[in-house]
Design an enzyme around this catalytic site. Structure first.
Site, PDB file in Angstrom:
ATOM      1  CG  HIS A 101      -1.615   1.336   1.428  1.00 23.08           C
ATOM      2  ND1 HIS A 101      -1.428   2.142   2.523  1.00 23.08           N
ATOM      3  CD2 HIS A 101      -2.515   1.984   0.635  1.00 23.08           C
ATOM      4  CE1 HIS A 101      -2.181   3.224   2.413  1.00 23.08           C
ATOM      5  NE2 HIS A 101      -2.848   3.154   1.273  1.00 23.08           N
ATOM      6  CB  SER A 102       0.853   4.282   0.271  1.00 19.65           C
ATOM      7  OG  SER A 102       1.185   5.636   0.147  1.00 19.65           O
ATOM      8  CG  MET A 103       7.170   4.089   1.223  1.00 26.06           C
ATOM      9  SD  MET A 103       7.908   4.757   2.739  1.00 26.06           S
ATOM     10  CE  MET A 103       7.657   3.367   3.863  1.00 26.06           C
TER      11      MET A 103
END
Length: 289
Positions: A101-103
């Site tokens: 998720h994301s980073m």
């Protein structure tokens, strides 16, 4: 029914990481990676809904219950990639899939591009390629980051008078989350200190990166990914909106399966309907022939 969650300590050669483990021991091996300033609890809703997987959800270095990096060491994105490879070695997983998720999605993509023979499937949530910088802007960026690093030593962590106030702060962070999502993250990410509560995350995580890849370098990683990729995009997330034109240009060059779902950046954690939608997408993807 409360899912069975195991706590795990991974004693790597260079650092000790914490993790939460979901699913049967004989499930398909998966390493799950959270976003910046979050922790393994970001998968508290999603992981129990994913079938037939042995999911090790890491706390990145400096996050959650994992150790912080030594004094004088930065948190560069590629060092997280090394941590994940060492975690796989600790688990004795030669090949595995990644949920990010994301980073965590960016770390997963960099890993799959650098070592494509190790990653079987890549499931991404509202994140894809790393932030980039034009080559001519690198010296100024580096200088600004050095100054910020020196100034950080004079700052002190915020102490919130009670748990509720700390949760409210996380709800209204750079990427807003629901009350329940903030509570999940706070339960793992807060530390009781004199005067109240403070977030465990290393203060150095707030520093700007000294160097970033160029757009061409980032795309080279993405294009070298050899495994199937499923990318879930949140309608109110960070990839659309102002960044939509750039995002469209990136994915048009990649053979990734892209699914747009309603919700914000943390759609997999904010509420049960969002987690169910992401789980439905990833269950089909992870077990596709």
């Amino acid at each position: 029914m409360t899912p069975n969650i195991e706590e795990l300590r991974l004693r790597l050669p260079h650092i000790e990481l914490a993790a939460q483990v979901y699913g049967p021991e004989d499930g398909k091996p998966v390493i799950a990676l959270h976003g910046w300033l979050d922790n393994a609890a970001t998968y508290a809703r999603l992981a129990p809904k994913l079938e037939g997987l042995r999911i090790v959800a890491l706390d990145f270095a400096g996050h959650g219950l994992s150790e912080h990096r030594p004094a004088g060491v930065s948190y560069a994105i590629w060092d997280y990639v090394y941590d994940v490879v060492q975690a796989a070695e600790f688990l004795q997983w030669e090949k595995f899939s990644v949920i990010g998720h994301s980073m965590g999605a960016i770390v997963g993509l960099l890993l799959a591009g650098a070592l494509p023979e190790r990653v079987e499937r890549l499931a991404l949530i509202d994140g894809v390629t790393p932030h980039t910088l034009e080559a001519e802007d690198a010296p100024e960026r580096f200088g600004d980051a050095l100054v910020a690093q020196m100034l950080l030593a004079k700052k002190r962590k915020t102490v919130h008078p009670d748990f509720k106030r700390a949760v409210e702060m996380r709800m209204n962070g750079m990427t807003s989350v629901s009350l329940e999502a903030a509570q999940f993250l706070a339960a793992r990410g807060l530390l009781e200190v004199p005067g109240g509560y403070s977030w465990r995350a290393d203060s150095r995580l707030t520093l700007p990166s000294k160097l970033l890849l160029t757009h061409a370098q980032a795309m080279a990683f993405a294009k070298r990914v050899a495994c199937p990729v499923s990318l879930v995009v949140a309608e109110q997330g960070i990839l659309l909106g102002k960044a939509k034109a750039s995002f469209d240009k990136i994915v048009s060059q990649l053979d990734f399966a892209v699914t747009t779902l309603p919700g914000g950046h943390h759609l997999h954690l904010d509420d049960e309907p969002g987690a169910l939608l992401v789980a439905d997408c990833f269950n089909r993807f992870m077990h596709a022939s």
